[in-house]
Design a protein around this motif. Structure first.
Motif, short mmCIF file in Angstrom:
data_model
loop_
_atom_site.label_atom_id
_atom_site.label_comp_id
_atom_site.label_asym_id
_atom_site.label_seq_id
_atom_site.Cartn_x
_atom_site.Cartn_y
_atom_site.Cartn_z
N LEU A 9 -20.22 68.90 54.04
CA LEU A 9 -18.98 68.89 54.83
C LEU A 9 -18.34 67.52 54.75
CD1 LEU A 9 -20.07 70.72 58.13
CD2 LEU A 9 -18.88 71.67 56.16
N CYS A 10 -17.01 67.50 54.73
CA CYS A 10 -16.30 66.22 54.71
C CYS A 10 -16.54 65.51 56.03
CB CYS A 10 -14.80 66.48 54.53
SG CYS A 10 -13.81 65.02 54.84
N ARG A 11 -16.86 64.20 55.93
CA ARG A 11 -17.17 63.47 57.17
C ARG A 11 -15.90 63.02 57.87
NH1 ARG A 11 -19.85 61.36 52.37
NH2 ARG A 11 -22.08 61.51 52.65
N LEU A 52 -13.69 64.53 45.95
CA LEU A 52 -12.48 64.47 46.77
C LEU A 52 -12.49 65.66 47.72
CD1 LEU A 52 -9.65 62.91 46.93
CD2 LEU A 52 -8.76 64.91 45.74
N CYS A 53 -12.27 65.42 49.01
CA CYS A 53 -12.14 66.54 49.94
C CYS A 53 -10.77 67.15 49.71
CB CYS A 53 -12.29 66.04 51.39
SG CYS A 53 -11.79 67.31 52.58
N LYS A 54 -10.74 68.42 49.41
CA LYS A 54 -9.46 69.06 49.07
C LYS A 54 -8.54 69.16 50.27
CE LYS A 54 -10.95 71.72 45.11
NZ LYS A 54 -10.87 73.01 44.44
N LEU A 55 -9.13 69.07 51.47
CA LEU A 55 -8.32 69.23 52.67
C LEU A 55 -7.65 67.92 53.10
CD1 LEU A 55 -7.76 71.67 54.46
CD2 LEU A 55 -9.66 70.96 55.93
N CYS A 56 -8.43 66.87 53.30
CA CYS A 56 -7.83 65.62 53.80
C CYS A 56 -7.64 64.59 52.70
CB CYS A 56 -8.67 65.03 54.94
SG CYS A 56 -10.23 64.32 54.40
N LYS A 57 -8.07 64.90 51.47
CA LYS A 57 -7.94 64.02 50.30
C LYS A 57 -8.67 62.70 50.50
CE LYS A 57 -5.17 67.14 48.53
NZ LYS A 57 -4.95 67.97 49.70
ZN ZN Z 1 -11.76 66.02 54.47
#
Ligand code: ZN
Ligand code: JHZ
Length: 416
Positions: A9-11, A52-57
């Motif tokens: 999960l993106c932190r 790269l988190c695709k949601l928050c970049k």
């Molecule tokens: Zn993210």
């Protein structure tokens, strides 16, 4: 203790879709310099991949090596790099002039290292350092900087607040990339600050990483490669605001961010608010908030590798002697990923006393005191501490006058 964990999960935003940006293979952690006594032991190696988190970049590592393992015994000392000390002296003076109103005010530094910054202001206000590395904290105490040994967290923040009260200023340089649970650390900062207190932090800027900087700033210590845009998402969600931002010429280019608790009355027309808006706009124009921008980064690194290895091979083949200059953490990413060892560099010089007599992790190149360069007179110097090129080239102009050439390895190879 788990030596490392895989992050799904993106932190920053909790997102779970990632794009692989760069795979640097497996290597030891970058500040795990090897003592002569441990040369016969096998080193722990860990995967180093950037996603790269695709949601928050937000750009971040997929594998997180345990912080205990990375930071408890730490070789990096701010005081060993003159340009860095000067940089922090300027910041320390700004803190006193702009944010400290009374000698009773409290300035706390997270990741205070050898106390270089706080020792500059120790007679102006109350100070407290916080750092997990026992060996480095001893140096800070000798420098007159009271320091708590530990990893900063919301829990530790509560204890500190109970002991010494709220802080008018919290500062954290080259730390907010290093903390896996970054959300909890921001919460701790928020709870420890006075209502109008200021949190000042510097982090290497991803815009520099992708353009003029070096890929070698990627190593296990750096969980994140921050943009202001992705940090804003995190701060917004914690009821904190970014009050000002500027780029500072350190480690290539770093962002200095001024943040605090959200003050809803603050007018958006202030100069500082405009600087923040402009910075976010600049990141947008550079494509830092787009997936596509990150897609070609690995090709750039491969070109860098081919170019540097070709030059070094040619020099070795023609019998040239090459020395390394500086044993920074980033140097170990470069040496290990490019597979450069003692057949190319017989030694590396470094000003940090605790690195001298040790060997670089993975590549196992001996580190010696700086004067070796004069007694052994190489033909070429690979400048691993390229971020201080200007100051080092000036300091070593006698070497250049004698015909010694400096190789700047990243982001493209230059010989000076
Ligand atoms: Zn993210
Ligand atoms: P330097 C550090 O990385 C560590 P490093 C850390 N992880 C971080 O986040 C980044 O900074 C941003 C030596 N030197 O500052 C001293 C000379 O020998 O580039 C240091 O060992 N001669 C917290 O380690 C090294 O070079 C000199 O004249 O990549 C520089 O390390 C000078 C100026 C330095 O950071």
């Amino acid at each position: 203790m788990e030596k490392y964990s895989v992050k799904t999960l993106c932190r920053i935003c909790g997102g779970k879709d990632f794009m692989l940006v760069l795979d640097l293979g497996e290597m030891p952690v970058s500040n795990a310099f090897v003592s002569p006594a441990r040369l016969t032991e096998k080193e722990d190696i860990f995967p180093l991949t950037v996603h790269l988190c695709k949601l928050c970049k937000s750009l971040q590592l997929r594998y997180a090596v345990s912080s205990e393992l990375i930071f408890k015994n730490y070789h990096y000392a701010t005081g060993a790099s003159r340009p860095l000390v000067e940089h922090f002296n300027t910041l320390a003076d700004e803190i006193v002039e702009t944010f400290v109103e009374s000698p009773r005010d409290l300035v706390i530094e997270i990741g205070s290292n050898d106390g270089s910054l706080l020792s500059r202001i120790k007679n102006k206000c109350r100070i407290l350092g916080i750092d997990p590395a026992d060996n480095i904290v001893q140096i800070a105490e000798q420098n007159g900087v009271p320091t708590r040994v530990g990893f900063f967290s919301s829990q530790l923040a509560e204890r500190v607040r109970a002991d010494v009260g709220f802080a008018q200023v919290i500062v954290a340089n080259n730390v907010m990339a290093h903390i896996e649970n970054i959300r909890d650390v921001f919460v701790g900062v928020r709870n420890l600050l006075t209502d109008d207190g200021t949190f000042i932090f510097e982090v290497h800027w991803v815009g520099n990483l992708l353009t003029d900087g070096g890929f070698d700033q990627i190593y296990h210590e750096h969980f994140y490669y921050h943009s202001l845009s992705s940090l804003k998402i995190l701060l917004d969600s914690l009821d904190m605001e970014i009050r000002d931002v500027k780029l500072v010429p350190i480690h290539g280019e770093s962002m200095r961010v001024y943040a605090g608790k959200t003050r809803r009355s603050l007018s958006d027309s202030s100069m500082a608010a405009t600087r923040v808006e402009d910075f976010l706009q600049r990141e947008k124009e550079m494509g830092l908030t787009e997936e596509n921008t990150y897609k070609s980064f690995s090709e750039k690194v491969e070109r860098n590798k081919t170019e540097l290895l070709a030059l070094l091979a040619e020099l070795v083949a023609s019998g040239k002697k090459i020395a390394g200059y500086g044993a920074p953490a980033k140097g170990n990413t470069l040496l290990n990923y490019f597979n450069i060892g003692t057949d190319t560099l017989s030694y590396i010089t470094d000003t940090t006393p605790s690195k001298q007599g040790y060997y670089t992790p993975g590549s196992r190149i001996p580190i010696v005191a700086p004067d070796a360069i004069y007694s052994r007179m190489p033909d070429y110097i690979l400048l691993l501490s390229w971020n201080y090129a200007e100051s080092i080239l000036e300091k070593e102009k006698a070497l250049r006058e004698k015909g010694v050439k400096f190789i700047i390895p990243v982001p493209t190879v230059r010989v000076l």
